[in-house]
Design a protein around this motif. Sequence first.
Motif, PDB file in Angstrom:
ATOM      1  N   ARG A   1      47.994   0.137   7.418  1.00  0.00           N
ATOM      2  CA  ARG A   1      47.041   0.398   8.486  1.00  0.00           C
ATOM      3  C   ARG A   1      46.558   1.844   8.397  1.00  0.00           C
ATOM      4  NH1 ARG A   1      50.043  -0.755  12.578  1.00  0.00           N
ATOM      5  NH2 ARG A   1      50.399   1.339  13.422  1.00  0.00           N
ATOM      6  N   GLY A   2      45.232   2.022   8.459  1.00  0.00           N
ATOM      7  CA  GLY A   2      44.663   3.363   8.408  1.00  0.00           C
ATOM      8  C   GLY A   2      44.734   3.991   7.038  1.00  0.00           C
ATOM      9  N   CYS A   3      44.775   3.196   5.990  1.00  0.00           N
ATOM     10  CA  CYS A   3      44.942   3.712   4.634  1.00  0.00           C
ATOM     11  C   CYS A   3      43.688   3.467   3.796  1.00  0.00           C
ATOM     12  CB  CYS A   3      46.131   3.046   3.939  1.00  0.00           C
ATOM     13  SG  CYS A   3      47.676   3.107   4.862  1.00  0.00           S
ATOM     14  N   VAL A   4      43.590   4.204   2.710  1.00  0.00           N
ATOM     15  CA  VAL A   4      42.556   3.991   1.699  1.00  0.00           C
ATOM     16  C   VAL A   4      43.253   3.782   0.363  1.00  0.00           C
ATOM     17  CG1 VAL A   4      40.632   5.025   0.450  1.00  0.00           C
ATOM     18  CG2 VAL A   4      40.815   5.356   2.916  1.00  0.00           C
ATOM     19  N   LEU A   5      42.964   2.671  -0.301  1.00  0.00           N
ATOM     20  CA  LEU A   5      43.508   2.452  -1.641  1.00  0.00           C
ATOM     21  C   LEU A   5      42.839   3.409  -2.615  1.00  0.00           C
ATOM     22  CD1 LEU A   5      43.681  -1.448  -1.990  1.00  0.00           C
ATOM     23  CD2 LEU A   5      45.491   0.141  -1.328  1.00  0.00           C
ATOM     24  N   GLN A   6      43.657   4.091  -3.424  1.00  0.00           N
ATOM     25  CA  GLN A   6      43.103   5.075  -4.360  1.00  0.00           C
ATOM     26  C   GLN A   6      43.280   4.666  -5.822  1.00  0.00           C
ATOM     27  OE1 GLN A   6      44.846   8.900  -3.380  1.00  0.00           O
ATOM     28  NE2 GLN A   6      43.049   9.437  -2.176  1.00  0.00           N
ATOM     29  N   ASP A   7      44.420   4.117  -6.160  1.00  0.00           N
ATOM     30  CA  ASP A   7      44.686   3.782  -7.561  1.00  0.00           C
ATOM     31  C   ASP A   7      45.525   2.520  -7.644  1.00  0.00           C
ATOM     32  OD1 ASP A   7      43.603   6.254  -8.975  1.00  0.00           O
ATOM     33  OD2 ASP A   7      45.065   7.173  -7.631  1.00  0.00           O
ATOM     34  N   LEU A   8      45.365   1.829  -8.757  1.00  0.00           N
ATOM     35  CA  LEU A   8      46.183   0.659  -9.061  1.00  0.00           C
ATOM     36  C   LEU A   8      46.900   0.921 -10.379  1.00  0.00           C
ATOM     37  CD1 LEU A   8      46.876  -2.207  -8.065  1.00  0.00           C
ATOM     38  CD2 LEU A   8      44.975  -3.047  -9.436  1.00  0.00           C
ATOM     39  N   TRP A   9      48.208   0.857 -10.339  1.00  0.00           N
ATOM     40  CA  TRP A   9      49.059   1.142 -11.492  1.00  0.00           C
ATOM     41  C   TRP A   9      49.830  -0.110 -11.883  1.00  0.00           C
ATOM     42  CZ3 TRP A   9      50.294   6.496 -12.997  1.00  0.00           C
ATOM     43  CH2 TRP A   9      49.645   7.453 -12.231  1.00  0.00           C
ATOM     44  N   VAL A  10      50.306  -0.134 -13.116  1.00  0.00           N
ATOM     45  CA  VAL A  10      51.318  -1.102 -13.552  1.00  0.00           C
ATOM     46  C   VAL A  10      52.521  -0.302 -14.016  1.00  0.00           C
ATOM     47  CG1 VAL A  10      51.921  -2.923 -15.160  1.00  0.00           C
ATOM     48  CG2 VAL A  10      49.655  -2.869 -14.160  1.00  0.00           C
ATOM     49  N   SER A  11      53.674  -0.689 -13.497  1.00  0.00           N
ATOM     50  CA  SER A  11      54.910   0.039 -13.772  1.00  0.00           C
ATOM     51  C   SER A  11      55.861  -0.827 -14.600  1.00  0.00           C
ATOM     52  CB  SER A  11      55.575   0.429 -12.448  1.00  0.00           C
ATOM     53  OG  SER A  11      56.860   0.978 -12.666  1.00  0.00           O
TER      54      SER A  11
END
Length: 622
Positions: A444-454
């Motif tokens: 809640r109240g967030c902005v997605l910035q990056d998508l990673w694979v770990s």
Amino acid sequence: MMGGYLDDKFIQGSAAQNPYCFYHWQCIDIFVYFSHHLVTIPPVGWTNAAHRHGVCVLGTFIAEWKEGGRLCEAFLAGDECSYQAVADQLVLIAQFFRFDGWLINIESSLSLAAVGNVPPFLRYLSTQLCRQVPGGLVLWYDSVVSSGQVKWQNELNEQNRIFFDSCHGFFTNYNWREEHLDRMVAQAGERRADVYVGVDVFARGNVVGGQFDTHKSLELIRKHGFSAALFAPGWVYECLEKRDFFQNQDKFWGLLGRYLPPHSICSLPFVTSFCLGMGTRRVCYGQEEAVGPWYHPSAQEIQPLFAEHRPEGDGQGWVKTHCCLADAWNGGSSLLIRGVIPPEVGHVAVRLFSLHVPVPPKIFLSMVYKLEGPSDVGVALELTTGDAGSCHVGGISTLSAEASSRHSPRPLRVPPTKLARWVGHCGQQLSGGWVQRCYEVNLRGCVLQDLWVSFSRPPGSREQEAFVCRLGELQVVDANSLLSPLPRVQAVSVSRVCWQRAAPEEEEEEEEEEEEERRPARLRLSCALHWSYPLSHVRCFRIHCCRATGSPAEGPPGPEKPALLGLAFVNQYRVVDLAVAAAGPGTDGRVEFLVEPVPREGFLVPKAEWGRAALLYSGPHT
């Protein structure tokens, strides 16, 4: 590249082998399709692929040599009605073909009367374009100066500034030095980003750097705060070994990476199977459909950041991404990730996508992957969120407390019933060794910035772990979008029908190929299919057909497995020279066309919900 309009000119794709393919879209903002025709309209495949990645597309208006000068005099040397008429047509062309603007390149000397009308022509074109095409863009190439002579300046200066002031941007010639950039800083003022400093990747003439030294030019351009215009990056395809194309392309763009900050994906759903729009076979959700080369730029899906990632410190860990045609989950290719987890760390990760998406209350993520060879390395998705002060994390373990935080989502174990289609294979071993993992995220109240694979080492392991992982698909979906009903394909129609008899030599070949079926094809059918469907809901349409003949006494023919004809990205498809069996005396022929929508969220739609239209035919009456 190579004159333009090569295998890319076929709107519905072709069977080209080893075509040129561009996939470093996250590094660029504008794509110009260039050729030496007077008016160059970008092929629709390039426009579709660019727009899917948030990149705008320009066509080219170029006038060269004496013929080009004669044409320019015809519409520029007269009154405003003439140049406005040309500008109006350029706007209509861009509007009709759905691209975003024009590079204007006049390389023919102009009379004083003609060159005097160039600035009002550019202003009128820019104004009218922006009224009809949101985000429209007009760029001027550094060639003609205010006197009407062709004198490449290799910089923005008083001799060409009037053209820069009349449009959205200025594309310099390529033979500049650093002193040109120094002088341009004052000339450009607050519009430095509108000056695109030209870099010829072929390195022709007196240039700072081209080919694999192109980064030397980019370094100086960025130092002075200008934009860059990379001319002919197809050099890696034209001049180097075709068998090493992907390796060379990744090397070229990898050297530029530090000067090309990626632009972000800004909307959901975000779905990609990493398909390059080409391949040596076609695969649909793990099932092979056809074998043989194909090339369809419109079918290219969103491509990741291709890079090598090495964690900070002295460790030996690394992760590197490659595109790969050897295997695919959906389309013609997948993303190959190789790496090493060193003994001193528990995991390594690689950033695949930059995002800037305000998070809805609940999102679902999906990952389809498989590990090559025996390996117990763990594979997981990670998200980076911004606005950490107001970002509330619910039901997710936080990995760090920095301003940007990375989170490991929890697997989605018991999906809501309405999501059954989407999550039908979550957590299961799929065909071809693929595995699908699904996740639920509450933020809640967030902005997605990056998508990673770990990638994490197996429990108890203390050795260096090498791994090879193939990613077949990634999805980030707003949960609410999965609750709304899927539209149906409506009003499928068949028009512009054309029948031709197969040539005798074609009949002989087909009889040999279909001897087992004893159903030689003796007719060729061409027609146009149209249907109604909201395009915002689909990635594409898959077009199939079923063919049969029989006598009225026998009743309708039995069901036949649909054969895939191709892909459509609008509500129409042109069938060309489809082989069908001729209807014999007292028999009817039937061809049924089926339109399968492929939802943006990436699940299969049951055949009962496809659109369909049947064409009945009989032999001529004597």
